[in-house]
Design an enzyme around this catalytic site. Structure first.
Site, mmCIF file in Angstrom:
data_model
loop_
_atom_site.group_PDB
_atom_site.id
_atom_site.type_symbol
_atom_site.label_atom_id
_atom_site.label_comp_id
_atom_site.label_asym_id
_atom_site.label_seq_id
_atom_site.Cartn_x
_atom_site.Cartn_y
_atom_site.Cartn_z
ATOM 1 N N ASP A 51 -31.157 -6.971 32.912
ATOM 2 C CA ASP A 51 -31.527 -7.406 34.254
ATOM 3 C C ASP A 51 -32.891 -6.797 34.530
ATOM 4 O O ASP A 51 -33.011 -5.590 34.717
ATOM 5 C CB ASP A 51 -30.480 -6.912 35.264
ATOM 6 N N LYS A 97 -38.893 -10.591 43.195
ATOM 7 C CA LYS A 97 -39.416 -9.231 43.120
ATOM 8 C C LYS A 97 -40.791 -9.162 42.466
ATOM 9 O O LYS A 97 -41.572 -8.320 42.810
ATOM 10 C CB LYS A 97 -38.434 -8.316 42.389
ATOM 11 N N TRP A 130 -27.058 -2.195 41.184
ATOM 12 C CA TRP A 130 -27.123 -3.511 40.538
ATOM 13 C C TRP A 130 -26.320 -3.525 39.245
ATOM 14 O O TRP A 130 -25.653 -4.518 38.932
ATOM 15 C CB TRP A 130 -28.567 -3.941 40.308
HETATM 16 C C1 LIG Z 1 -32.706 -7.532 43.787
HETATM 17 C C2 LIG Z 1 -31.999 -7.284 42.535
HETATM 18 C C3 LIG Z 1 -30.868 -8.040 42.174
HETATM 19 C C4 LIG Z 1 -30.259 -9.090 43.063
HETATM 20 O O1 LIG Z 1 -31.008 -10.239 43.022
HETATM 21 P P1 LIG Z 1 -30.582 -11.556 43.813
HETATM 22 O O2 LIG Z 1 -31.624 -12.518 43.315
HETATM 23 O O3 LIG Z 1 -30.696 -11.250 45.270
HETATM 24 O O4 LIG Z 1 -29.216 -11.925 43.402
HETATM 25 C C5 LIG Z 1 -30.282 -7.782 40.960
HETATM 26 N N1 LIG Z 1 -30.769 -6.840 40.126
HETATM 27 C C6 LIG Z 1 -31.845 -6.095 40.449
HETATM 28 C C7 LIG Z 1 -32.347 -5.065 39.493
HETATM 29 C C8 LIG Z 1 -32.495 -6.297 41.659
HETATM 30 O O5 LIG Z 1 -33.569 -5.558 41.976
#
Ligand SMILES: *Cc1c(COP(=O)(O)O)cnc(C)c1O
Length: 354
Positions: free
Chosen positions: A167, A191, A100
């Site tokens: 993030d 998540k 990511w």
């Molecule tokens: C799942 C995830 C993403 C991607 O998220 P999307 O909403 O599918 O774009 C980005 N960063 C992390 C840490 C993730 O776990």
């Protein structure tokens, strides 16, 4: 039978949230209308958006500290570029802790100079880099607080004088931190907060408006702030369900309350991984994620037996990410201690049988 859902994302949500969300799709609070057929400008939905935004700031302890919460679309993946679009004027620092982070780096590179400040690529991203210096003068420093795929998590954050961007897609609302050390936090809802379709962005307003480029309205945080996260039709179902989860979280004692549960769940599973000779943890111990535990079998020949056993126990979503293999148990807020107990029992059963 309800399964024990260890899926990494989209993932488990509290049962009561699912029930209430399902009911509201048919009839929102006895209004005779569905949540998804009313105007997003209606009093009912404006109140939902307001509540979701306020709760997000309250739970993070950021109310009245110059932050705004937004519910946007495009997932965390759109934030990879939106962050850079809004904040990157000359150069930004990125910490590379896995897939990511790398995707965030790739997108930001289109807008300016990206400096890789530290990386754990040399050891397959099984640790969190430490002891590095952050240069002065960067537009911001970006990191991924929890690495969903490799199962590592920042326990301490780098001290820096530049704006800190994180993030937090896979560990938002899971542990108490001084969230005011961050200037921008983003997280895809799916998540730890709600269904896919909404992305939470929490931004300190004072860091905006410093770039000279023209920003298209849909990608401009300032525009979304000005329109109270209703510049265009928001993803109403995802926002509503996220609001329900945040209310549920409040009833669990907020982040401090849920963190206690999360620590217990993680301790239980990691102690089995460490004690059971048939399993190896992937991430370095001090950097292990409380959300995503990654592990492998020490005797690959047992794979079919183990897979059949956990499936028979009603466990779902235990396969590792396709890029890493092995197993990954995601223990987000809504996963119960009981579910972790079921997994640990299966693991010790395997040891007894092998
Ligand atoms: C799942 C995830 C993403 C991607 O998220 P999307 O909403 O599918 O774009 C980005 N960063 C992390 C840490 C993730 O776990």
């Amino acid at each position: 039978m309800k399964k024990h859902n260890f899926s990494a994302g989209p993932c488990i949500l509290p049962e009561e949230v699912l029930q209430k969300a399902a009911q509201s799709v048919v009839d929102l609070d006895g209004s005779g209308l569905s949540l998804i057929e009313i105007s997003h400008r209606s009093e009912a939905f404006v109140a939902i958006m307001e509540k979701a935004r306020t709760l997000a700031l309250e739970l993070l302890g950021l109310e009245g500290k110059g932050y705004k919460a937004l519910f946007l679309q495009g997932g965390a993946s759109l934030e990879f570029l939106m962050v850079a679009y809004n904040l990157l004027e000359s150069s930004a620092g990125y910490i590379n802790t896995g897939t990511w982070s790398q995707k965030a780096i790739k997108e930001a590179s289109a807008f300016g100079k990206v400096v890789e400040i530290a990386s754990s690529e040399d050891e397959g991203f099984n640790y969190i880099p430490k002891g590095f210096a952050v240069p002065e003068g960067l537009d911001y420093l970006h990191l991924t607080s929890n690495n969903t795929i490799f199962g590592t998590q920042f326990k301490k954050f780098p001290a820096t004088s530049v704006p800190l961007v994180a993030d937090m897609s896979s560990d938002i609302f899971s542990r108490p931190l001084d969230y005011s050390m961050f200037d921008l936090i983003y997280a895809g809802a799916q998540k730890n907060m709600g269904p896919a379709g909404a992305t939470l962005v929490v931004v300190k307003e004072e860091i905006l408006g410093r770039v000279t480029r023209k920003i298209p309205s849909m990608l401009d945080y300032t525009v979304h702030i000005g329109k109270e996260s209703m510049f265009n039709t928001p993803p109403v179902f995802a926002v509503y369900t996220s609001m329900l989860t945040l209310e549920w979280l409040q009833r669990q004692g907020g982040i401090a309350g849920i963190a206690e549960q999360n620590e217990k769940k993680a301790r239980l599973l990691y102690s089995e991984i460490d004690l059971n000779p048939l399993f190896d943890g992937y991430a370095k111990k001090e950097d292990r994620s409380d959300m995503n535990a990654t592990f492998t079998l020490t005797e690959p020949a047992l794979k079919d037996t183990f897979d059949a056993m956990w499936k028979a126990a009603g466990i779902n979503g235990l396969n590792g990410h396709r890029s890493v293999g092995g197993y990954r148990a995601s223990m987000y807020n809504a996963l119960s201690m009981e579910s972790v107990g079921v997994l640990v029992d299966v693991m010790s059963d395997l040891e007894r049988k092998a």
